[in-house]
Design an enzyme around this catalytic site. Structure first.
Site, PDB file in Angstrom:
ATOM      1  N   ARG A  25       0.857  -1.205   0.000  1.00  0.00           N
ATOM      2  CA  ARG A  25       0.000   0.000   0.000  1.00  0.00           C
ATOM      3  C   ARG A  25       0.888   1.250   0.000  1.00  0.00           C
ATOM      4  NH1 ARG A  25      -0.741   4.807   2.389  1.00  0.00           N
ATOM      5  NH2 ARG A  25      -0.638   3.979   4.506  1.00  0.00           N
ATOM      6  N   ASP A  26       1.419   1.603   1.166  1.00  0.00           N
ATOM      7  CA  ASP A  26       2.250   2.812   1.249  1.00  0.00           C
ATOM      8  C   ASP A  26       3.466   2.673   0.333  1.00  0.00           C
ATOM      9  OD1 ASP A  26       3.404   5.206   2.124  1.00  0.00           O
ATOM     10  OD2 ASP A  26       2.904   4.836   4.214  1.00  0.00           O
ATOM     11  N   HIS A 217       2.968   4.665  12.766  1.00  0.00           N
ATOM     12  CA  HIS A 217       3.279   4.537  11.335  1.00  0.00           C
ATOM     13  C   HIS A 217       4.420   5.518  11.063  1.00  0.00           C
ATOM     14  CE1 HIS A 217       2.149   4.200   6.967  1.00  0.00           C
ATOM     15  NE2 HIS A 217       2.673   5.422   6.946  1.00  0.00           N
ATOM     16  N   HIS A 219       7.997   6.927   9.215  1.00  0.00           N
ATOM     17  CA  HIS A 219       8.834   6.954   8.004  1.00  0.00           C
ATOM     18  C   HIS A 219      10.268   7.260   8.423  1.00  0.00           C
ATOM     19  CE1 HIS A 219       5.974   6.674   4.561  1.00  0.00           C
ATOM     20  NE2 HIS A 219       5.124   6.827   5.558  1.00  0.00           N
ATOM     21  N   CYS A 250       3.989   9.124   0.732  1.00  0.00           N
ATOM     22  CA  CYS A 250       2.727   9.674   0.228  1.00  0.00           C
ATOM     23  C   CYS A 250       3.008  10.536  -0.995  1.00  0.00           C
ATOM     24  CB  CYS A 250       2.061  10.505   1.330  1.00  0.00           C
ATOM     25  SG  CYS A 250       0.570  11.344   0.748  1.00  0.00           S
ATOM     26  N   ASN A 259       8.914   4.187   4.445  1.00  0.00           N
ATOM     27  CA  ASN A 259       8.541   3.772   5.802  1.00  0.00           C
ATOM     28  C   ASN A 259       9.748   3.136   6.490  1.00  0.00           C
ATOM     29  OD1 ASN A 259       5.915   3.307   4.061  1.00  0.00           O
ATOM     30  ND2 ASN A 259       5.232   3.467   6.170  1.00  0.00           N
TER      31      ASN A 259
HETATM   32  N1  COA Z   1     -12.624   4.544  -5.435  1.00  0.00           N
HETATM   33  C1  COA Z   1     -12.736   4.676  -6.789  1.00  0.00           C
HETATM   34  N2  COA Z   1     -13.089   5.798  -7.420  1.00  0.00           N
HETATM   35  C2  COA Z   1     -13.372   6.864  -6.654  1.00  0.00           C
HETATM   36  C3  COA Z   1     -13.277   6.821  -5.247  1.00  0.00           C
HETATM   37  C4  COA Z   1     -12.877   5.603  -4.649  1.00  0.00           C
HETATM   38  N3  COA Z   1     -12.772   5.485  -3.324  1.00  0.00           N
HETATM   39  N4  COA Z   1     -13.610   8.025  -4.762  1.00  0.00           N
HETATM   40  C5  COA Z   1     -13.912   8.807  -5.801  1.00  0.00           C
HETATM   41  N5  COA Z   1     -13.762   8.112  -6.951  1.00  0.00           N
HETATM   42  C6  COA Z   1     -14.007   8.589  -8.320  1.00  0.00           C
HETATM   43  C7  COA Z   1     -15.415   9.108  -8.482  1.00  0.00           C
HETATM   44  O1  COA Z   1     -16.289   8.050  -8.836  1.00  0.00           O
HETATM   45  C8  COA Z   1     -15.260  10.120  -9.573  1.00  0.00           C
HETATM   46  O2  COA Z   1     -15.143   9.446 -10.802  1.00  0.00           O
HETATM   47  P1  COA Z   1     -15.639  10.072 -12.186  1.00  0.00           P
HETATM   48  O3  COA Z   1     -14.789  11.276 -12.427  1.00  0.00           O
HETATM   49  O4  COA Z   1     -15.408   8.984 -13.166  1.00  0.00           O
HETATM   50  O5  COA Z   1     -17.073  10.404 -11.944  1.00  0.00           O
HETATM   51  C9  COA Z   1     -13.902  10.740  -9.276  1.00  0.00           C
HETATM   52  O6  COA Z   1     -13.184   9.732  -8.527  1.00  0.00           O
HETATM   53  C10 COA Z   1     -13.992  12.005  -8.462  1.00  0.00           C
HETATM   54  O7  COA Z   1     -14.756  11.768  -7.303  1.00  0.00           O
HETATM   55  P2  COA Z   1     -14.809  12.814  -6.091  1.00  0.00           P
HETATM   56  O8  COA Z   1     -15.712  12.268  -5.050  1.00  0.00           O
HETATM   57  O9  COA Z   1     -15.102  14.193  -6.625  1.00  0.00           O
HETATM   58  O10 COA Z   1     -13.356  12.719  -5.506  1.00  0.00           O
HETATM   59  P3  COA Z   1     -12.174  13.779  -5.530  1.00  0.00           P
HETATM   60  O11 COA Z   1     -11.720  14.027  -6.920  1.00  0.00           O
HETATM   61  O12 COA Z   1     -12.530  14.955  -4.693  1.00  0.00           O
HETATM   62  O13 COA Z   1     -11.019  12.945  -4.768  1.00  0.00           O
HETATM   63  C11 COA Z   1     -10.491  11.248  -3.171  1.00  0.00           C
HETATM   64  C12 COA Z   1     -11.206  12.550  -3.426  1.00  0.00           C
HETATM   65  C13 COA Z   1     -10.526  11.014  -1.674  1.00  0.00           C
HETATM   66  C14 COA Z   1     -11.209  10.136  -3.892  1.00  0.00           C
HETATM   67  C15 COA Z   1      -9.028  11.351  -3.703  1.00  0.00           C
HETATM   68  O14 COA Z   1      -8.460  12.528  -3.223  1.00  0.00           O
HETATM   69  C16 COA Z   1      -8.196  10.161  -3.278  1.00  0.00           C
HETATM   70  O15 COA Z   1      -8.379   9.071  -3.777  1.00  0.00           O
HETATM   71  N6  COA Z   1      -7.253  10.362  -2.328  1.00  0.00           N
HETATM   72  C17 COA Z   1      -6.440   9.284  -1.823  1.00  0.00           C
HETATM   73  C18 COA Z   1      -5.047   9.743  -1.677  1.00  0.00           C
HETATM   74  C19 COA Z   1      -4.138   8.654  -1.164  1.00  0.00           C
HETATM   75  O16 COA Z   1      -4.361   7.469  -1.273  1.00  0.00           O
HETATM   76  N7  COA Z   1      -3.036   9.117  -0.604  1.00  0.00           N
HETATM   77  C20 COA Z   1      -2.032   8.247  -0.113  1.00  0.00           C
HETATM   78  C21 COA Z   1      -2.279   7.809   1.265  1.00  0.00           C
HETATM   79  S1  COA Z   1      -1.337   8.767   2.406  1.00  0.00           S
HETATM   80 ZN    ZN Z   2       3.021   6.477   5.215  1.00  0.00          ZN
END
Ligand code: COA
Ligand code: ZN
Length: 322
Positions: A25-26, A217, A219, A250, A259
Site C-alpha cells: 500500500r504505502d 506509522h 517513516h 505519500c 517507511n
Molecule cells: N474509489 C474509486 N473511485 C473513486 C473513489 C474511490 N474510493 N472516490 C472517488 N472516486 C471517483 C469518483 O467516482 C469520480 O469518478 P468520475 O470522475 O469517473 O465520476 C472521481 O473519482 C472524483 O470523485 P470525487 O468524489 O469528486 O473525488 P475527488 O476528486 O474529490 O477525490 C479522493 C477525493 C478522496 C477520492 C481522492 O483525493 C483520493 O483518492 N485520495 C487518496 C489519496 C491517497 O491514497 N493518498 C495516499 C495515502 S497517504
Molecule cells: Zn506512510
C-alpha cells in the site's frame, strides 16, 4: 449493528509486537512502476508465509489519484486467506467503503490529516468535511462486517505547515472515538517524528483517550525511524507499521520517503527480546523478491547484511599483510 473490536488476531502480551506490513500500500503507491496484481499477490502470500499476520494490503482510493492501487479488489481476492491474518486497506470515502464491502477485507482504515494543507492535498477536501464524512463510511464498513479503524496523517509534523499541535491530532482522534473507533494509527507522513514528540504525543493521547489502541506509522526520512520505535516501545506501543525493503511515501506530501523497513524492524525487535512470529530470513527473502519485481535497489539494511550471526568464510576476505 455488530460489535467491532478486533484488529489484533495474535496473542496479546507485553513482549508481543504486531508488525503491520504496509509495503503493497504505502510502498507501491509512490513507485512509478505499476506492479501487476499477480506479482503483488505472490509477494503478499510470501509475507504471510514469513509470519506476517497484519497487512495493509491496498487502498480503495480514486484510481486517478493512485493508479498503482487501482487493482485493490483483484489483489484482495487473490490472497490465500487464513483465519489468523487480518487484512486492511485505506478507505477515504463511501465509494471506497462500497468497493471494500464486496471483498473479504477485515479492517478499513479511515484517513484524515492533522494539518489542513496536507489533508486538502491528499483528500481534496477540508478536515471539517473529512470528519463529517466519517459516519457513513463506518456504517457502510460495519454493514459489510468490516472493522473500522482510523489513521491520522501528519501527526508529528506537516511538510507544508510545520509543527502540528497535539490538539490538532486530538481533534481527529476525538472524531474517530465518537464513532467508537479505538484502533488509531498515528502517521508520520514525512518523517518528522522524533523521540521527543513521539513520547509527548503518545502520552497526551493516552491521557485524553485512555481506551486508545495506538499503532505508530513511522517513516525513516531523516534516519531516526527505528529510534522512534524504541521510544514507542518504551511508551508501551506494541503495534508498528513497516514496509518491505523500506519502500513507501505519500505522493501528495513534499519530500516523502520510505517507511521504516520491515526486516530492519523485525531484526530490532527480535534482538531486543520481543516476539513477532516473523521469520527474519523469510522476511529478507520477501524484500529481495520485491527488489526483483521493482528492478531497483531497496533501502533496507538487514536485507543486505543478513542476520546478526550470518557468518562469512574467512578465506573469502584478504588478510591485511604489510
Ligand atoms: N474509489 C474509486 N473511485 C473513486 C473513489 C474511490 N474510493 N472516490 C472517488 N472516486 C471517483 C469518483 O467516482 C469520480 O469518478 P468520475 O470522475 O469517473 O465520476 C472521481 O473519482 C472524483 O470523485 P470525487 O468524489 O469528486 O473525488 P475527488 O476528486 O474529490 O477525490 C479522493 C477525493 C478522496 C477520492 C481522492 O483525493 C483520493 O483518492 N485520495 C487518496 C489519496 C491517497 O491514497 N493518498 C495516499 C495515502 S497517504
Ligand atoms: Zn506512510
Amino acid at each position: 449493528m455488530q460489535q467491532h473490536v478486533s484488529g489484533s488476531v495474535l496473542p496479546a502480551g507485553d513482549s508481543w509486537v504486531d508488525v503491520i506490513e504496509v509495503g503493497t500500500r504505502d510502498g507501491l503507491q509512490i513507485e512509478t512502476t505499476l506492479v501487476p496484481a499477480a506479482q503483488k499477490i505472490a509477494i503478499l502470500n510470501a509475507m504471510i508465509a514469513s509470519g506476517i499476520r497484519h497487512i495493509e494490503v491496498t487502498s480503495f482510493v480514486s484510481p486517478k489519484a493512485v493508479p498503482q492501487l487501482a487493482d485493490a479488489s483483484e489483489v484482495l481476492a487473490g490472497i490465500a486467506r487464513r483465519d489468523d491474518t487480518f487484512l486492511m486497506a485505506l478507505i477515504p470515502n463511501v465509494k471506497g467503503a462500497e468497493r471494500a464491502a464486496l471483498t473479504s477485507l477485515d479492517g478499513g482504515v479511515l484517513l484524515c490529516s492533522a494539518s489542513e494543507t496536507h489533508n486538502r492535498k491528499n483528500l481534496n477536501r477540508s478536515i471539517a468535511d473529512t470528519i463529517s464524512g466519517f459516519g457513513p463510511v463506518v456504517e457502510c464498513l460495519h454493514q459489510a462486517g468490516i472493522d473500522a479503524m482510523g489513521a491520522v496523517a501528519t501527526a508529528f509534523g506537516c511538510p507544508f505547515e510545520g509543527e502540528v499541535s497535539i490538539a490538532a491530532v486530538e481533534r481527529i482522534v476525538g472524531a474517530y472515538a465518537e464513532l467508537g473507533i479505538t484502533h488509531i494509527t498515528l502517521g508520520d507522513t514525512t518523517g518528522m517524528a522524533t523521540p521527543r514528540n513521539v513520547r509527548s504525543t503518545v502520552r497526551a493521547l493516552r491521557q485524553s483517550f485512555p481506551q486508545l489502541q495506538i499503532t505508530l506509522h513511522l517513516h525513516n526520512t531523516r534516519g531516526i525511524g527505528l529510534a522512534n520505535v524504541v521510544v514507542g516501545l518504551e511508551e508501551g506501543i506494541r503495534r508498528f507499521d513497516a514496509s518491505v525493503g523500506g519502500l513507501g511515501g505519500c505522493p501528495f506530501a513534499a519530500g516523502a520517503t520510505g517507511n521504516i523497513c520491515t526486516e530492519d524492524l523485525v531484526y530490532l525487535l527480535a534482538e531486543s527480546g520481543y516476539r513477532t512470529g516473523i521469520d527474519l530470513s523469510q522476511s529478507i527473502a520477501v524484500a529481495l523478491q520485491m527488489e526483483r519485481v521493482l528492478g531497483k535497489r531497496l533501502s533496507g539494511q538487514v536485507m543486505r547484511a543478513g542476520p546478526r550471526l550470518a557468518l562469512h568464510a574467512a578465506d573469502a576476505v584478504p588478510t591485511a599483510a604489510g
